[in-house]
Design an enzyme around this catalytic site. Structure first.
Site, PDB file in Angstrom:
ATOM      1  N   LEU A 126      56.114  47.787  35.615  1.00 41.32           N
ATOM      2  CA  LEU A 126      55.430  49.075  35.492  1.00 41.32           C
ATOM      3  C   LEU A 126      55.175  49.704  36.869  1.00 41.32           C
ATOM      4  O   LEU A 126      55.595  50.832  37.122  1.00 41.32           O
ATOM      5  CB  LEU A 126      54.109  48.877  34.731  1.00 41.32           C
ATOM      6  CG  LEU A 126      53.207  50.096  34.589  1.00 41.32           C
ATOM      7  CD1 LEU A 126      53.911  51.218  33.847  1.00 41.32           C
ATOM      8  CD2 LEU A 126      51.915  49.723  33.841  1.00 41.32           C
ATOM      9  N   ALA A 131      53.328  54.315  42.576  1.00 41.48           N
ATOM     10  CA  ALA A 131      52.537  54.415  41.329  1.00 41.48           C
ATOM     11  C   ALA A 131      51.921  53.063  41.005  1.00 41.48           C
ATOM     12  O   ALA A 131      52.608  52.142  40.569  1.00 41.48           O
ATOM     13  CB  ALA A 131      53.426  54.876  40.172  1.00 41.48           C
ATOM     14  N   GLY A 132      50.622  52.938  41.281  1.00 42.15           N
ATOM     15  CA  GLY A 132      49.895  51.702  40.995  1.00 42.15           C
ATOM     16  C   GLY A 132      48.813  51.974  39.977  1.00 42.15           C
ATOM     17  O   GLY A 132      49.061  51.972  38.768  1.00 42.15           O
ATOM     18  N   ARG A 265      28.785  15.307  51.245  1.00 42.72           N
ATOM     19  CA  ARG A 265      28.655  15.744  52.637  1.00 42.72           C
ATOM     20  C   ARG A 265      27.201  15.653  53.105  1.00 42.72           C
ATOM     21  O   ARG A 265      26.297  16.168  52.433  1.00 42.72           O
ATOM     22  CB  ARG A 265      29.137  17.190  52.749  1.00 42.72           C
ATOM     23  CG  ARG A 265      28.966  17.799  54.102  1.00 42.72           C
ATOM     24  CD  ARG A 265      29.982  17.266  55.079  1.00 42.72           C
ATOM     25  NE  ARG A 265      29.831  17.895  56.387  1.00 42.72           N
ATOM     26  CZ  ARG A 265      30.577  17.573  57.436  1.00 42.72           C
ATOM     27  NH1 ARG A 265      31.504  16.640  57.334  1.00 42.72           N
ATOM     28  NH2 ARG A 265      30.404  18.193  58.589  1.00 42.72           N
ATOM     29  N   ILE A 335      30.213  26.547  51.564  1.00 44.77           N
ATOM     30  CA  ILE A 335      29.627  25.210  51.352  1.00 44.77           C
ATOM     31  C   ILE A 335      30.500  24.136  52.005  1.00 44.77           C
ATOM     32  O   ILE A 335      29.997  23.177  52.582  1.00 44.77           O
ATOM     33  CB  ILE A 335      29.437  24.950  49.832  1.00 44.77           C
ATOM     34  CG1 ILE A 335      28.276  25.812  49.306  1.00 44.77           C
ATOM     35  CG2 ILE A 335      29.189  23.466  49.545  1.00 44.77           C
ATOM     36  CD1 ILE A 335      28.164  25.855  47.791  1.00 44.77           C
ATOM     37  N   GLU A 361      45.714  44.448  37.283  1.00 45.68           N
ATOM     38  CA  GLU A 361      45.244  44.875  35.959  1.00 45.68           C
ATOM     39  C   GLU A 361      44.035  45.796  36.064  1.00 45.68           C
ATOM     40  O   GLU A 361      43.084  45.688  35.299  1.00 45.68           O
ATOM     41  CB  GLU A 361      44.951  43.650  35.072  1.00 45.68           C
ATOM     42  CG  GLU A 361      46.084  43.279  34.132  1.00 45.68           C
ATOM     43  CD  GLU A 361      47.331  42.782  34.880  1.00 45.68           C
ATOM     44  OE1 GLU A 361      47.235  42.515  36.092  1.00 45.68           O
ATOM     45  OE2 GLU A 361      48.405  42.689  34.264  1.00 45.68           O
TER      46      GLU A 361
END
Lengths: 379, 84
Positions: A126, A131-132, A265, A335, A361
């Site tokens: 598409l 064209a996005g 840790r 972390i 999407e």
């Protein structure tokens, strides 16, 4: 586990099967898929054998006929294991949905059994270089000449375009948006691999070029004029739901890695899980991941009811789940500290993969536009 | 179900997207700019779910779904085909 409270027994069975497949086959290959930017032939064979490529397809055509609650589970587990595997399920599923919903009986009988078995891999063409988000700007043209369409133009960012056998291509035919099925071996059709993607790097994306490609008239799905308003939008609705669901899995993977690492840790003489700032991060990761999951499950439920509200529920789910995945992946890297910044650690990949979901999407910004417009009407 | 009941249910649904008092029965609400691209999908899902009919590719044309009157006629036509 808390999921058990809201899932039916049959969904739990399906989840066990998918989880085992992802743990045994997909996850051990995920790092290599990312590094080599491809799904190997051996892995592809395993994926085909699993039957999950036929998840959206009716049993009549050899598929698994999953309902949307099952599809949520499939994509959550896939997203937890490997974003590129999830990409494959998404685009293959979108084309399968298009053919089953809008194709004629001959097209269904010809393609769906092959798609269900994975004998054909499908790709959704598409987006174009210009064209996005605004798909109405597509320029690829098809002119009818006798019993064939002649295609000229190009597509970009076509997921699994590098290896797909069958392409659902969106074109303008006499200015009417139209969907055509194109065989990989069509004369004048060129596939140019795109490498160096930030995340979901094994998605084997490609640029497609069409130079006087001839496509038989009977390869049109639906009718001229239906291409965007009906076919593309209904496929994207499924794609959006699949991406949202996979973001839940990605967030869950980040959370589990962080729980595990923070138990082991040590810093300042104690496990970092004992530090309140880490506890705050973990709390937010848990609650946001669960909230994403519930939004997706709501969308799945409404989709199974064929409720028109399912469309906006899917937008809500994708918007929140994609943002959450980025946030949770970022905290997972934080972390892990320096250990989270190296490619041998999965959280480094999760962080890159997560960002892609805020763009595909429907970008976050397109979601914000649509959700707010809808909000002024319905709240 | 009568055509009037169909109309009531359609109007209730459309009322979620725009003020139903702003349109006449045969006004084209697409041309009036009351709806966006997603509306079409929602409308088809509503018609299929609410009235138990399947919208096929051949049913898709701008005429069938662009006004209250045309939607009612479409549903009655499909029900007649179903009833044989």
């Amino acid at each position: 586990m808390y999921e058990q409270n809201i899932m039916y027994e049959q969904n739990m069975d399906i989840q066990r099967g998918i989880r085992a497949f992802v743990e045994d086959i997909i996850k051990p290959n995920a790092e290599q898929v990312d590094r080599k930017e491809e799904v190997s032939e051996e892995l592809m064979l395993e994926i085909k054998k699993s039957g999950y490529l036929g998840a959206t397809i009716s049993k009549k055509y050899g598929g698994l006929a999953y309902n949307n609650k099952d599809l949520f589970i499939l994509h959550e587990e896939a997203g937890k294991g490997c974003s590129s595997f999830r990409s494959l399920l998404t685009v293959h599923g979108m084309v399968s949905v298009a053919i089953e919903r809008w194709g004629d009986e001959e097209q269904k009988e010809k393609y769906l059994p092959l798609l269900a078995k994975g004998d054909l891999i499908a790709s959704f063409a598409l987006s174009e270089p210009e064209a996005g988000s605004d798909i109405s700007q597509i320029k690829t043209k098809a002119e009818l000449s006798g019993d064939q369409y002649i295609l000229n133009g190009s597509k970009k960012w076509t997921t699994f375009g590098q290896i797909a056998d069958l392409f659902l291509v969106f074109v303008l035919c006499n200015e009417k948006p139209t969907a055509l099925l194109l065989d990989r071996n069509t004369d004048g059709f060129q596939i140019i691999p795109i490498n160096g993607l930030l995340g979901a790097r094994g998605s084997m994306i490609a640029e497609l070029k069409f130079e006087d490609c001839k496509v038989d008239k009977d390869k049109m799905i639906g009718r001229p004029g239906m291409g965007l308003s009906h076919i593309a939008l209904s496929c994207l609705d499924y794609g959006r739901f699949f991406v949202a669901s996979s973001c839940v899995g990605l967030s869950q993977a980040c959370l589990e890695a962080s729980l595990d690492y923070s138990k082991k840790r040590k810093c300042s003489g104690k496990a970092i899980r004992k530090h309140q700032l880490i506890q705050k991060k973990i709390s937010e990761m848990i609650v946001n991941t669960e909230a994403s999951r519930l939004l997706c499950q709501k969308a799945a439920y409404l989709k199974d009811q064929k409720d028109p509200n399912s469309i906006m529920a899917t937008w809500h789910a994708k918007y929140f789940a994609a943002k959450t995945a980025v946030k949770v992946a970022s905290e997972a890297v934080q972390i892990h500290g320096a250990n989270g910044c190296i490619s041998s650690n999965s959280v480094e990949r999760y962080y890159r993969d997560a960002k892609i979901n805020e763009i595909i999407e429907g970008s976050n910004e397109i979601h914000e536009l649509l959700i707010s417009i809808n909000g002024y009407k319905n709240y | 179900m009568t055509g009037l009941q169909h109309k009531e249910r359609i109007c209730k649904f459309l009322g979620r997207f725009f003020n139903i008092n702003d349109v006449e029965e045969d006004d084209n609400f697409f041309e009036k700019g009351f709806v966006n691209s997603l509306f079409y999908m929602q409308l088809l899902m509503f018609i299929e779910n609410e009235f138990g009919i399947s919208v096929l590719p051949d049913d898709i044309n701008s005429q069938n779904f662009n006004s209250i009157k045309n939607i009612v006629e479409f549903i009655e036509k499909k029900n007649n085909i179903k009833a044989g």
